[in-house]
Design a protein around this motif. Structure first.
Motif, PDB file in Angstrom:
ATOM      1  N   TRP A   1      29.649  40.243   5.591  1.00 45.72           N
ATOM      2  CA  TRP A   1      29.207  39.831   4.245  1.00 45.72           C
ATOM      3  C   TRP A   1      29.774  38.475   3.841  1.00 45.72           C
ATOM      4  CZ3 TRP A   1      32.064  44.229   5.356  1.00 45.72           C
ATOM      5  CH2 TRP A   1      33.427  44.164   5.091  1.00 45.72           C
ATOM      6  N   ILE A   2      30.895  38.069   4.427  1.00 45.38           N
ATOM      7  CA  ILE A   2      31.486  36.774   4.074  1.00 45.38           C
ATOM      8  C   ILE A   2      30.571  35.629   4.498  1.00 45.38           C
ATOM      9  CG2 ILE A   2      33.521  35.302   4.330  1.00 45.38           C
ATOM     10  CD1 ILE A   2      35.152  37.735   4.992  1.00 45.38           C
ATOM     11  N   VAL A   3      29.831  35.837   5.582  1.00 42.68           N
ATOM     12  CA  VAL A   3      28.919  34.819   6.091  1.00 42.68           C
ATOM     13  C   VAL A   3      27.501  35.031   5.566  1.00 42.68           C
ATOM     14  CG1 VAL A   3      27.884  33.852   8.183  1.00 42.68           C
ATOM     15  CG2 VAL A   3      30.305  34.491   8.164  1.00 42.68           C
ATOM     16  N   PHE A   4      27.096  36.282   5.443  1.00 46.54           N
ATOM     17  CA  PHE A   4      25.706  36.589   5.109  1.00 46.54           C
ATOM     18  C   PHE A   4      25.309  36.089   3.722  1.00 46.54           C
ATOM     19  CE2 PHE A   4      22.674  39.507   3.094  1.00 46.54           C
ATOM     20  CZ  PHE A   4      21.578  39.335   3.931  1.00 46.54           C
ATOM     21  N   PHE A   5      26.095  36.386   2.707  1.00 44.77           N
ATOM     22  CA  PHE A   5      25.699  36.064   1.339  1.00 44.77           C
ATOM     23  C   PHE A   5      25.702  34.556   1.049  1.00 44.77           C
ATOM     24  CE2 PHE A   5      26.971  40.580   0.781  1.00 44.77           C
ATOM     25  CZ  PHE A   5      25.768  41.049   0.278  1.00 44.77           C
ATOM     26  N   PRO A   6      26.711  33.795   1.491  1.00 45.46           N
ATOM     27  CA  PRO A   6      26.590  32.331   1.323  1.00 45.46           C
ATOM     28  C   PRO A   6      25.402  31.752   2.082  1.00 45.46           C
ATOM     29  CG  PRO A   6      28.865  32.940   1.748  1.00 45.46           C
ATOM     30  CD  PRO A   6      28.048  34.161   1.997  1.00 45.46           C
ATOM     31  N   GLY A   7      25.125  32.308   3.272  1.00 43.29           N
ATOM     32  CA  GLY A   7      23.956  31.841   4.021  1.00 43.29           C
ATOM     33  C   GLY A   7      22.660  32.128   3.281  1.00 43.29           C
ATOM     34  N   MET A   8      22.578  33.284   2.631  1.00 42.91           N
ATOM     35  CA  MET A   8      21.389  33.610   1.837  1.00 42.91           C
ATOM     36  C   MET A   8      21.256  32.667   0.646  1.00 42.91           C
ATOM     37  SD  MET A   8      19.536  35.996   3.119  1.00 42.91           S
ATOM     38  CE  MET A   8      18.589  36.405   1.655  1.00 42.91           C
ATOM     39  N   ALA A   9      22.381  32.302   0.044  1.00 46.52           N
ATOM     40  CA  ALA A   9      22.340  31.371  -1.089  1.00 46.52           C
ATOM     41  C   ALA A   9      21.798  30.016  -0.656  1.00 46.52           C
ATOM     42  CB  ALA A   9      23.738  31.220  -1.691  1.00 46.52           C
ATOM     43  N   ILE A  10      22.242  29.530   0.509  1.00 45.99           N
ATOM     44  CA  ILE A  10      21.733  28.257   1.034  1.00 45.99           C
ATOM     45  C   ILE A  10      20.243  28.367   1.332  1.00 45.99           C
ATOM     46  CG2 ILE A  10      21.895  26.607   2.931  1.00 45.99           C
ATOM     47  CD1 ILE A  10      24.853  27.374   3.174  1.00 45.99           C
ATOM     48  N   MET A  11      19.847  29.453   1.975  1.00 47.32           N
ATOM     49  CA  MET A  11      18.444  29.627   2.348  1.00 47.32           C
ATOM     50  C   MET A  11      17.543  29.668   1.111  1.00 47.32           C
ATOM     51  SD  MET A  11      16.480  32.817   4.102  1.00 47.32           S
ATOM     52  CE  MET A  11      16.325  33.520   2.459  1.00 47.32           C
ATOM     53  N   LEU A  12      17.935  30.430   0.101  1.00 45.88           N
ATOM     54  CA  LEU A  12      17.112  30.538  -1.105  1.00 45.88           C
ATOM     55  C   LEU A  12      17.024  29.206  -1.842  1.00 45.88           C
ATOM     56  CD1 LEU A  12      18.205  34.028  -2.517  1.00 45.88           C
ATOM     57  CD2 LEU A  12      16.005  33.422  -1.487  1.00 45.88           C
ATOM     58  N   SER A  13      18.122  28.469  -1.887  1.00 46.56           N
ATOM     59  CA  SER A  13      18.107  27.171  -2.574  1.00 46.56           C
ATOM     60  C   SER A  13      17.166  26.194  -1.875  1.00 46.56           C
ATOM     61  CB  SER A  13      19.519  26.587  -2.632  1.00 46.56           C
ATOM     62  OG  SER A  13      20.388  27.439  -3.336  1.00 46.56           O
ATOM     63  N   VAL A  14      17.303  26.075  -0.561  1.00 48.62           N
ATOM     64  CA  VAL A  14      16.448  25.160   0.193  1.00 48.62           C
ATOM     65  C   VAL A  14      14.993  25.610   0.113  1.00 48.62           C
ATOM     66  CG1 VAL A  14      15.968  24.204   2.473  1.00 48.62           C
ATOM     67  CG2 VAL A  14      18.326  24.506   1.728  1.00 48.62           C
ATOM     68  N   LEU A  15      14.758  26.917   0.235  1.00 51.20           N
ATOM     69  CA  LEU A  15      13.395  27.438   0.146  1.00 51.20           C
ATOM     70  C   LEU A  15      12.787  27.163  -1.226  1.00 51.20           C
ATOM     71  CD1 LEU A  15      11.064  29.143   1.331  1.00 51.20           C
ATOM     72  CD2 LEU A  15      12.235  31.174   0.431  1.00 51.20           C
ATOM     73  N   GLY A  16      13.570  27.371  -2.288  1.00 50.45           N
ATOM     74  CA  GLY A  16      13.060  27.146  -3.634  1.00 50.45           C
ATOM     75  C   GLY A  16      12.648  25.702  -3.866  1.00 50.45           C
ATOM     76  N   PHE A  17      13.484  24.756  -3.474  1.00 45.82           N
ATOM     77  CA  PHE A  17      13.143  23.349  -3.679  1.00 45.82           C
ATOM     78  C   PHE A  17      11.990  22.909  -2.785  1.00 45.82           C
ATOM     79  CE2 PHE A  17      17.380  23.137  -5.641  1.00 45.82           C
ATOM     80  CZ  PHE A  17      17.077  22.391  -6.767  1.00 45.82           C
ATOM     81  N   ASN A  18      11.896  23.443  -1.572  1.00 45.88           N
ATOM     82  CA  ASN A  18      10.774  23.089  -0.708  1.00 45.88           C
ATOM     83  C   ASN A  18       9.459  23.635  -1.255  1.00 45.88           C
ATOM     84  OD1 ASN A  18      12.373  21.694   1.068  1.00 45.88           O
ATOM     85  ND2 ASN A  18      12.573  23.360   2.532  1.00 45.88           N
ATOM     86  N   LEU A  19       9.472  24.878  -1.741  1.00 45.71           N
ATOM     87  CA  LEU A  19       8.263  25.440  -2.339  1.00 45.71           C
ATOM     88  C   LEU A  19       7.869  24.679  -3.597  1.00 45.71           C
ATOM     89  CD1 LEU A  19       8.875  29.294  -1.977  1.00 45.71           C
ATOM     90  CD2 LEU A  19       7.347  27.852  -0.625  1.00 45.71           C
ATOM     91  N   LEU A  20       8.866  24.321  -4.404  1.00 40.83           N
ATOM     92  CA  LEU A  20       8.568  23.548  -5.612  1.00 40.83           C
ATOM     93  C   LEU A  20       8.014  22.181  -5.246  1.00 40.83           C
ATOM     94  CD1 LEU A  20       8.643  23.298  -8.671  1.00 40.83           C
ATOM     95  CD2 LEU A  20      11.030  22.552  -8.501  1.00 40.83           C
ATOM     96  N   GLY A  21       8.556  21.568  -4.207  1.00 38.48           N
ATOM     97  CA  GLY A  21       8.035  20.282  -3.766  1.00 38.48           C
ATOM     98  C   GLY A  21       6.596  20.375  -3.281  1.00 38.48           C
ATOM     99  N   ASP A  22       6.281  21.450  -2.541  1.00 39.34           N
ATOM    100  CA  ASP A  22       4.898  21.654  -2.101  1.00 39.34           C
ATOM    101  C   ASP A  22       3.971  21.837  -3.297  1.00 39.34           C
ATOM    102  OD1 ASP A  22       5.473  21.409   0.565  1.00 39.34           O
ATOM    103  OD2 ASP A  22       5.783  23.554   0.884  1.00 39.34           O
ATOM    104  N   GLY A  23       4.444  22.623  -4.283  1.00 40.17           N
ATOM    105  CA  GLY A  23       3.632  22.827  -5.473  1.00 40.17           C
ATOM    106  C   GLY A  23       3.419  21.548  -6.258  1.00 40.17           C
ATOM    107  N   LEU A  24       4.461  20.732  -6.379  1.00 39.93           N
ATOM    108  CA  LEU A  24       4.323  19.458  -7.084  1.00 39.93           C
ATOM    109  C   LEU A  24       3.402  18.503  -6.338  1.00 39.93           C
ATOM    110  CD1 LEU A  24       7.994  18.805  -8.278  1.00 39.93           C
ATOM    111  CD2 LEU A  24       6.000  19.252  -9.721  1.00 39.93           C
ATOM    112  N   ARG A  25       3.451  18.522  -5.021  1.00 40.50           N
ATOM    113  CA  ARG A  25       2.565  17.655  -4.242  1.00 40.50           C
ATOM    114  C   ARG A  25       1.103  17.998  -4.516  1.00 40.50           C
ATOM    115  NH1 ARG A  25       3.465  18.262   1.905  1.00 40.50           N
ATOM    116  NH2 ARG A  25       2.682  20.338   1.328  1.00 40.50           N
ATOM    117  N   ASP A  26       0.803  19.287  -4.581  1.00 44.36           N
ATOM    118  CA  ASP A  26      -0.569  19.690  -4.890  1.00 44.36           C
ATOM    119  C   ASP A  26      -0.926  19.402  -6.345  1.00 44.36           C
ATOM    120  OD1 ASP A  26      -0.749  20.606  -2.298  1.00 44.36           O
ATOM    121  OD2 ASP A  26      -0.230  22.670  -2.819  1.00 44.36           O
ATOM    122  N   ALA A  27       0.035  19.599  -7.247  1.00 41.60           N
ATOM    123  CA  ALA A  27      -0.255  19.404  -8.675  1.00 41.60           C
ATOM    124  C   ALA A  27      -0.423  17.940  -9.040  1.00 41.60           C
ATOM    125  CB  ALA A  27       0.868  20.023  -9.511  1.00 41.60           C
TER     126      ALA A  27
END
Length: 301
Positions: A268-294
């Motif tokens: 859990w010491i590695v898993f949860f920080p890794g999930m935080a990084i993944m969600l942050s990068v995923l969120g900004f990439n999805l938002l960037g894709d949405g902004l590109r289309d918008a």
């Protein structure tokens, strides 16, 4: 004959108000929230930003005094929802405070690199000739080095710390917006309204900031949004290598590095920080894709 002419003329309806046209940004916002990709990215980014901003209020925390060796490597429980690390510190609390560090580095690095890159791209694309040659050759030199290796070299020379991490990520990120803006300016400077501004005697500075720069804002916004995810990932990588924040300051990459020796015993010491990084990068990439289309001017409403 008169009836035929009257029927051919357009009819005006009295009392019907004219339809108000929406602004460009309102149309872009409507397209952003109507698309699934942009909507999901916006939700993820909003939640992460709120957690980072409200961290001192939600969970009061002092990384210099937070240590309880009795609870070392304690698994997830009611007291420690994400478990405890090797020093008995709450992984959840450190992730919440690490969000503030990672987002601050990511956003500030992108703002700095985009500002410098936009100015260089405007100068290179508008003036051309020797200015274009010098600026683009410098960008080519920066792009010749792998981004991560260049960032490591800069931090290794200047020393460990968030300030130097921010500087390194900013320098690595300059060529991207510079080349995007340059390519836009090369097309915009040949437009009729730019030629008309030159003919009436407008100065170059006025043409650049009043006629050229506003038409490059949309790709710049998209570039910035997607760049934040990359900056967060690079900051985490530097923290993992011990070149990021100074311990015991919580930082997601450093937390993964700290928990790596206990991967089997306390994953859990590695898993949860890794999930935080993944969600942050995923969120900004999805938002960037949405902004590109918008913000795509070719889209039809």
């Amino acid at each position: 004959m008169a009836a035929t002419v009257d029927s051919a003329l357009p009819r005006l309806e009295v009392g019907v108000p004219a339809r108000k046209s929406r602004g460009l940004f309102k149309d872009a916002w409507r397209r952003l929230i109507s698309g699934r990709t942009g909507r999901i990215g916006l939700v993820i980014v909003t939640v992460i930003v709120l957690i980072a901003v409200l961290a001192p209020i939600l969970v009061p925390y002092d990384p210099y005094t937070d240590s309880n060796l009795v609870d070392s490597l304690k698994p997830p429980s009611r007291q420690y929802p994400f478990g405890a690390d090797r020093l008995g510190r709450s992984v959840l609390r450190r992730i919440i405070y690490g969000a503030n560090v990672s987002l601050r580095v990511g956003i500030l690095a992108v703002l700095l690199s985009t500002s410098v890159g936009t100015i260089l791209g405007l100068l290179s694309g508008y003036f051309g000739k020797w200015a274009d040659t010098i600026i683009m050759r410098v960008m080519d030199i920066l792009l010749a080095f792998p981004g991560m290796l260049l960032a490591i070299a800069i931090v290794a020379v200047r020393g460990i710390g968030l300030t130097n991490t921010l500087l390194a990520i900013s320098i690595v990120g300059i060529p991207g917006p510079a080349r995007v803006v340059r390519s836009m300016v090369l097309s915009i400077r040949e437009r009729d309204y730019v030629e008309a501004a030159r003919m009436i005697g407008a100065r170059d500075a006025r043409i650049i900031f009043r006629h050229v720069f506003p038409n490059t804002i949309s790709p710049i916004i998209v570039q910035m949004t997607m760049g934040i995810g990359g900056s967060i990932l690079m900051a985490a990588a530097l923290g993992f290598l011990g070149l990021g924040s100074v311990p015991p300051m919580p930082e997601w990459g450093a937390m993964i590095s700290d928990g790596l020796p206990f991967l089997v015993q306390a994953p859990w010491i590695v898993f949860f920080p890794g999930m935080a990084i993944m969600l942050s990068v995923l969120g900004f990439n999805l938002l960037g894709d949405g902004l590109r289309d918008a913000l795509d001017p070719q889209l039809t409403i």
